[in-house]
Write an enzyme that holds these catalytic residues in place. Structure first.
Site, PDB file in Angstrom:
ATOM      1  N   LYS A  35       0.842  -1.203   0.000  1.00  0.00           N
ATOM      2  CA  LYS A  35       0.000   0.000   0.000  1.00  0.00           C
ATOM      3  C   LYS A  35       0.876   1.251   0.000  1.00  0.00           C
ATOM      4  O   LYS A  35       2.094   1.162   0.256  1.00  0.00           O
ATOM      5  CB  LYS A  35      -0.921  -0.012   1.227  1.00  0.00           C
ATOM      6  CG  LYS A  35      -0.179   0.065   2.554  1.00  0.00           C
ATOM      7  CD  LYS A  35      -1.130  -0.149   3.737  1.00  0.00           C
ATOM      8  CE  LYS A  35      -0.376  -0.118   5.048  1.00  0.00           C
ATOM      9  NZ  LYS A  35      -1.240  -0.513   6.176  1.00  0.00           N
ATOM     10  N   TYR A 256      17.773  29.278   9.494  1.00  0.00           N
ATOM     11  CA  TYR A 256      16.620  30.050   9.945  1.00  0.00           C
ATOM     12  C   TYR A 256      16.450  29.950  11.456  1.00  0.00           C
ATOM     13  O   TYR A 256      16.587  28.864  12.031  1.00  0.00           O
ATOM     14  CB  TYR A 256      15.342  29.529   9.284  1.00  0.00           C
ATOM     15  CG  TYR A 256      15.223  29.891   7.829  1.00  0.00           C
ATOM     16  CD1 TYR A 256      15.168  31.207   7.411  1.00  0.00           C
ATOM     17  CD2 TYR A 256      15.163  28.882   6.863  1.00  0.00           C
ATOM     18  CE1 TYR A 256      15.049  31.529   6.067  1.00  0.00           C
ATOM     19  CE2 TYR A 256      15.037  29.193   5.516  1.00  0.00           C
ATOM     20  CZ  TYR A 256      14.985  30.527   5.122  1.00  0.00           C
ATOM     21  OH  TYR A 256      14.864  30.827   3.809  1.00  0.00           O
TER      22      TYR A 256
HETATM   23  C1  LIG Z   1      -0.470  -1.599   6.797  1.00  0.00           C
HETATM   24  C2  LIG Z   1      -1.068  -2.856   7.261  1.00  0.00           C
HETATM   25  C3  LIG Z   1      -0.257  -3.948   7.598  1.00  0.00           C
HETATM   26  C4  LIG Z   1       1.253  -3.867   7.619  1.00  0.00           C
HETATM   27  O1  LIG Z   1       1.680  -3.234   8.801  1.00  0.00           O
HETATM   28  P1  LIG Z   1       3.239  -3.085   9.154  1.00  0.00           P
HETATM   29  O2  LIG Z   1       3.247  -2.499  10.495  1.00  0.00           O
HETATM   30  O3  LIG Z   1       3.804  -2.160   8.129  1.00  0.00           O
HETATM   31  O4  LIG Z   1       3.821  -4.433   9.059  1.00  0.00           O
HETATM   32  C5  LIG Z   1      -0.873  -5.130   7.952  1.00  0.00           C
HETATM   33  N1  LIG Z   1      -2.223  -5.233   7.974  1.00  0.00           N
HETATM   34  C6  LIG Z   1      -3.028  -4.196   7.673  1.00  0.00           C
HETATM   35  C7  LIG Z   1      -4.509  -4.373   7.758  1.00  0.00           C
HETATM   36  C8  LIG Z   1      -2.483  -2.979   7.324  1.00  0.00           C
HETATM   37  O5  LIG Z   1      -3.284  -1.951   7.031  1.00  0.00           O
END
Ligand SMILES: *Cc1c(COP(=O)(O)O)cnc(C)c1O
Length: 365
Positions: A35, A256
């Site tokens: 994702k 800054y």
């Molecule tokens: C993003 C996600 C994961 C992965 O999580 P990590 O902490 O990056 O391993 C697993 N299950 C779901 C439902 C997620 O949304």
């Protein structure tokens, strides 16, 4: 001549990390979570290295189309399911598996016309209170789904809120296991932290694990453990160069707001990297940086296009010297992204995902 900033993706490290996670949860199948454009790495850039996974999980329908366009014929899971009824047509056409977390999604499925019944992952809210059916509503949802001709197979999933921390997952595992005890179907519970920390327990391992951040070379429970502890390797390096050197005298300030004042003569390098590249502005004096592979520190505030580093530990460094903001330097020295994120009061996830569009990306090898 382009600005010297560059992100490098390391396919060998992605392969290594995936293998490492498999070892932690033997005989579970692995969803590689891609994702958010593979946590900012680029789906197309990581695909080849991760095709050893059993499936790809994501939540954007366009990203699912991109994975199919790469030629992947195996499972793809939509972690949040569909967002509106027409999405189900894409699921039918591309053979996408999808989460079902609410009654609206069941209503849409019941009204969906499809030749091929769908494989769904029914989601339980076992305590995270984000998505899913509460345990007392879960079985009703299962029964409704089970009666639909549009549904071929129901798998069961939940998500942990504290797999990386002291509260742990026992209360959520208990809710999940008790509610689903006599229900058929494959199980999926574990993110990276649960897969690495708790997957010795077969109830936690289930049939499918869902690692994301560990695949991308970050320790899910930093600072309790670092990537060395979990034998993970950085998959993204952000590098740049020194584009100016300044010699400071005691009392001189940097950047800054003059947030840093030299208390002795100090040589600093000005680096072509700023918050418009995705480097966190919340990182301040002391954040670790590598110059020519040598660890030093950021000084002063990060500005839009530049930041400054202390050159004291690297006397040979100067104009054009290589700088590693996170990841792996040319000599192999590693600066874990987790350390930089912690210095900025955030997580590696945010840094990876925030890599700016203007930063060129290359794939190593
Ligand atoms: C993003 C996600 C994961 C992965 O999580 P990590 O902490 O990056 O391993 C697993 N299950 C779901 C439902 C997620 O949304």
């Amino acid at each position: 001549m382009p600005r010297p900033i560059l992100a490098t993706i390391h396919p060998e490290a992605l392969r290594h990390n995936l293998g490492r996670i498999r070892t932690a949860a033997p005989d579970a199948r692995v969803w590689a979570i891609v994702k958010a454009n593979a946590y900012g790495h680029g789906i197309e850039r990581v695909f080849d290295a991760l095709r050893g996974a059993d499936g790809f999980a994501l939540l954007d329908l366009q990203e699912a189309e991109r994975v199919r366009a790469l030629g992947w014929r195996g499972p793809i899971l939509l972690l949040e399911g569909v967002f509106e009824p027409p999405d189900l047509e894409l699921c039918s056409r591309l053979g996408l598996w999808h989460a079902v977390h609410c009654n609206e999604q069941i209503d849409w499925l019941a009204a969906h016309k499809t030749q091929v019944p769908h494989r769904v992952f029914l989601k339980m809210n076992s305590g995270m209170n984000r998505l899913g059916f509460a345990p007392e509503r879960f079985r009703t949802a299962w029964t409704r789904l089970d009666a639909l001709p549009q549904v071929e197979e129901i798998s069961l999933m939940t998500h942990f809120s504290d797999a990386d921390g002291p509260r742990g997952i026992a209360h959520q595992v208990r809710a999940f296991v008790e509610t689903t005890r006599d229900l058929p179907g494959e199980r999926s519970l574990s993110n990276s932290a649960a897969s690495l920390r708790h997957a010795a327990d077969p109830q936690v391992r289930g049939d499918w694990i869902r690692p994301g951040i560990a695949v991308y070379g970050s320790a899910p429970d930093f600072p309790e453990h670092d990537i060395g502890h979990w034998d993970l390797q950085p998959t993204m390096t952000l590098s740049s160069r020194v584009l100016a050197v300044q010699q400071l005298q005691p009392g001189d300030t940097v950047g800054y707001g003059s947030s840093f004042t030299a208390d002795a003569p100090l040589r600093i390098g000005v680096v072509a990297c700023g918050y418009a590249d995705g480097y966190p502005r919340h990182c301040t004096t002391g954040t670790p940086v590598l110059v020519e592979g040598v660890r030093t520190r950021l000084v002063g505030r990060v500005s839009m296009d530049m930041l400054a580093v202390d050159l004291t530990p690297v006397p040979q460094a100067g104009f054009g010297s290589a700088v590693t903001l996170w990841g792996r330097a040319a000599d192999g020295t590693v600066l874990p992204i987790d350390e930089v994120a912690a210095a900025g009061g955030t997580l590696s996830y945010e840094l990876m995902c925030a890599l700016a569009q203007r930063v060129p990306v290359v794939v190593e090898g």
